[in-house]
Design a protein around this motif. Structure first.
Motif, PDB file in Angstrom:
ATOM      1  N   SER A 122       0.831  -1.213   0.000  1.00  0.00           N
ATOM      2  CA  SER A 122       0.000   0.000   0.000  1.00  0.00           C
ATOM      3  C   SER A 122       0.862   1.259   0.000  1.00  0.00           C
ATOM      4  CB  SER A 122      -0.938  -0.003   1.207  1.00  0.00           C
ATOM      5  OG  SER A 122      -1.826  -1.090   1.128  1.00  0.00           O
ATOM      6  N   MET A 123       1.985   1.215   0.710  1.00  0.00           N
ATOM      7  CA  MET A 123       2.891   2.369   0.696  1.00  0.00           C
ATOM      8  C   MET A 123       3.524   2.549  -0.683  1.00  0.00           C
ATOM      9  SD  MET A 123       4.628   2.466   4.460  1.00  0.00           S
ATOM     10  CE  MET A 123       4.527   0.763   4.983  1.00  0.00           C
ATOM     11  N   ALA A 124       3.804   1.448  -1.359  1.00  0.00           N
ATOM     12  CA  ALA A 124       4.323   1.543  -2.729  1.00  0.00           C
ATOM     13  C   ALA A 124       3.288   2.203  -3.634  1.00  0.00           C
ATOM     14  CB  ALA A 124       4.699   0.153  -3.257  1.00  0.00           C
ATOM     15  N   VAL A 125       2.023   1.822  -3.445  1.00  0.00           N
ATOM     16  CA  VAL A 125       0.952   2.436  -4.242  1.00  0.00           C
ATOM     17  C   VAL A 125       0.854   3.926  -3.938  1.00  0.00           C
ATOM     18  CG1 VAL A 125      -1.538   2.477  -4.690  1.00  0.00           C
ATOM     19  CG2 VAL A 125      -0.325   0.290  -4.517  1.00  0.00           C
ATOM     20  N   GLN A 126       0.991   4.304  -2.670  1.00  0.00           N
ATOM     21  CA  GLN A 126       0.955   5.728  -2.321  1.00  0.00           C
ATOM     22  C   GLN A 126       2.091   6.481  -3.018  1.00  0.00           C
ATOM     23  OE1 GLN A 126      -1.248   7.589  -1.093  1.00  0.00           O
ATOM     24  NE2 GLN A 126      -0.433   9.202   0.181  1.00  0.00           N
ATOM     25  N   ASN A 127       3.290   5.892  -3.051  1.00  0.00           N
ATOM     26  CA  ASN A 127       4.399   6.527  -3.773  1.00  0.00           C
ATOM     27  C   ASN A 127       4.047   6.720  -5.243  1.00  0.00           C
ATOM     28  OD1 ASN A 127       5.924   6.497  -1.431  1.00  0.00           O
ATOM     29  ND2 ASN A 127       7.494   5.116  -2.210  1.00  0.00           N
ATOM     30  N   ILE A 128       3.461   5.689  -5.848  1.00  0.00           N
ATOM     31  CA  ILE A 128       3.065   5.769  -7.263  1.00  0.00           C
ATOM     32  C   ILE A 128       2.017   6.854  -7.448  1.00  0.00           C
ATOM     33  CG2 ILE A 128       1.894   4.521  -9.127  1.00  0.00           C
ATOM     34  CD1 ILE A 128       3.160   1.921  -7.862  1.00  0.00           C
ATOM     35  N   TRP A 129       1.047   6.882  -6.558  1.00  0.00           N
ATOM     36  CA  TRP A 129      -0.068   7.819  -6.668  1.00  0.00           C
ATOM     37  C   TRP A 129       0.405   9.269  -6.534  1.00  0.00           C
ATOM     38  CZ3 TRP A 129      -5.137   5.482  -4.641  1.00  0.00           C
ATOM     39  CH2 TRP A 129      -6.239   6.155  -5.146  1.00  0.00           C
ATOM     40  N   LEU A 130       1.263   9.505  -5.563  1.00  0.00           N
ATOM     41  CA  LEU A 130       1.786  10.867  -5.399  1.00  0.00           C
ATOM     42  C   LEU A 130       2.640  11.261  -6.602  1.00  0.00           C
ATOM     43  CD1 LEU A 130       2.699  10.862  -1.605  1.00  0.00           C
ATOM     44  CD2 LEU A 130       0.806  12.080  -2.715  1.00  0.00           C
ATOM     45  N   SER A 131       3.402  10.325  -7.119  1.00  0.00           N
ATOM     46  CA  SER A 131       4.217  10.594  -8.313  1.00  0.00           C
ATOM     47  C   SER A 131       3.325  10.875  -9.519  1.00  0.00           C
ATOM     48  CB  SER A 131       5.141   9.411  -8.604  1.00  0.00           C
ATOM     49  OG  SER A 131       6.010   9.186  -7.515  1.00  0.00           O
ATOM     50  N   ALA A 132       2.240  10.119  -9.646  1.00  0.00           N
ATOM     51  CA  ALA A 132       1.290  10.349 -10.739  1.00  0.00           C
ATOM     52  C   ALA A 132       0.687  11.745 -10.620  1.00  0.00           C
ATOM     53  CB  ALA A 132       0.200   9.285 -10.720  1.00  0.00           C
ATOM     54  N   THR A 133       0.344  12.143  -9.413  1.00  0.00           N
ATOM     55  CA  THR A 133      -0.204  13.484  -9.185  1.00  0.00           C
ATOM     56  C   THR A 133       0.793  14.547  -9.624  1.00  0.00           C
ATOM     57  OG1 THR A 133      -1.552  12.697  -7.340  1.00  0.00           O
ATOM     58  CG2 THR A 133      -1.088  15.064  -7.413  1.00  0.00           C
ATOM     59  N   ALA A 134       2.058  14.376  -9.246  1.00  0.00           N
ATOM     60  CA  ALA A 134       3.097  15.339  -9.623  1.00  0.00           C
ATOM     61  C   ALA A 134       3.273  15.409 -11.142  1.00  0.00           C
ATOM     62  CB  ALA A 134       4.420  14.974  -8.951  1.00  0.00           C
ATOM     63  N   ALA A 135       2.996  14.290 -11.831  1.00  0.00           N
ATOM     64  CA  ALA A 135       3.144  14.237 -13.286  1.00  0.00           C
ATOM     65  C   ALA A 135       1.874  14.664 -14.022  1.00  0.00           C
ATOM     66  CB  ALA A 135       3.537  12.822 -13.709  1.00  0.00           C
ATOM     67  N   GLY A 136       0.834  15.055 -13.295  1.00  0.00           N
ATOM     68  CA  GLY A 136      -0.400  15.506 -13.920  1.00  0.00           C
ATOM     69  C   GLY A 136      -1.364  14.384 -14.276  1.00  0.00           C
ATOM     70  N   LEU A 137      -1.094  13.187 -13.760  1.00  0.00           N
ATOM     71  CA  LEU A 137      -1.968  12.040 -14.019  1.00  0.00           C
ATOM     72  C   LEU A 137      -3.045  11.918 -12.952  1.00  0.00           C
ATOM     73  CD1 LEU A 137       0.611   9.282 -14.952  1.00  0.00           C
ATOM     74  CD2 LEU A 137      -1.221  10.107 -16.423  1.00  0.00           C
ATOM     75  N   SER A 138      -4.098  11.265 -13.328  1.00  0.00           N
ATOM     76  CA  SER A 138      -5.169  10.927 -12.392  1.00  0.00           C
ATOM     77  C   SER A 138      -5.069   9.442 -12.085  1.00  0.00           C
ATOM     78  CB  SER A 138      -6.520  11.233 -13.025  1.00  0.00           C
ATOM     79  OG  SER A 138      -6.615  12.617 -13.282  1.00  0.00           O
TER      80      SER A 138
END
Length: 191
Positions: A122-138
């Motif tokens: 779940s923490m790995a997913v949070q890292n991915i999600w925050l990175s996606a947010t920084a890249a303009g992804l949903s």
């Protein structure tokens, strides 16, 4: 990077339902970078329990077809799988350019409780999600009620569990913050 920047990024992270995604393709190199950032999540005993299956392009329809075949077989064997949930699942794959299957690769030596491995994933997913947010992804994380039936579609090993799918894409519109209750209501200080 400073605390103010990371605080802003955390507050900007949103769940965007796939119905609001557009058709813009997500570059493969960006997906790899997001997953690399997920790879840096904390975990005990250096188990690195996260595994990912990236489903994109024509692979989405192929995967949905495999899932439907698997679920039809499960239904023949008595599994109660609501058709509307299967259709909703398929719709996510049609609307999102990328789906990442989230898999927990549980320690075969059982050195850790399962919940710790799941928490690390779940923490790995949070890292991915925050990175996606920084890249303009949903992003949208969905776990269908028939997730336990998808082992063969995902080529899961006996020590692996699917934790759902993180759908990635670009949204047609921004989502407002839904806010949070005050942190003061969630803290007990013992000084």
């Amino acid at each position: 990077m400073n605390l103010e920047n990371i605080t802003q990024l955390i507050k900007e992270r949103r769940t965007h339902p796939t119905r609001f995604f557009n058709d813009k393709e997500v570059p493969k190199e960006l997906i790899k970078q997001l997953l690399e950032n997920g790879n840096w999540a904390p975990n005990h005993k250096k188990t690195e329990p996260w595994r990912f299956v990236v489903i994109s392009g024509e692979g989405r329809e192929k995967f949905v077809s495999e899932v439907k075949t698997e679920l039809e077989e499960a239904q023949k064997n008595g599994a109660d799988i609501p058709g509307d949930k299967v259709n909703k699942f398929a719709l996510h794959f049609r609307k999102a350019p990328v789906a990442v299957a989230i898999i927990a690769n549980l320690d075969e030596e059982h050195r850790l409780p399962e919940w710790e491995e799941m928490a690390a994933v779940s923490m790995a997913v949070q890292n991915i999600w925050l990175s996606a947010t920084a890249a303009g992804l949903s992003a949208f994380w969905a776990t269908p009620p028939f997730i336990s039936q998808l082992g063969s579609c995902l080529d899961l090993k006996p020590n692996q569990k699917s934790m759902g799918f993180l759908f990635l894409g670009y949204a047609n519109r921004p989502f407002p913050a839904n806010g949070r209750e005050p942190i003061e209501d969630k803290i007990t200080w013992k000084e």
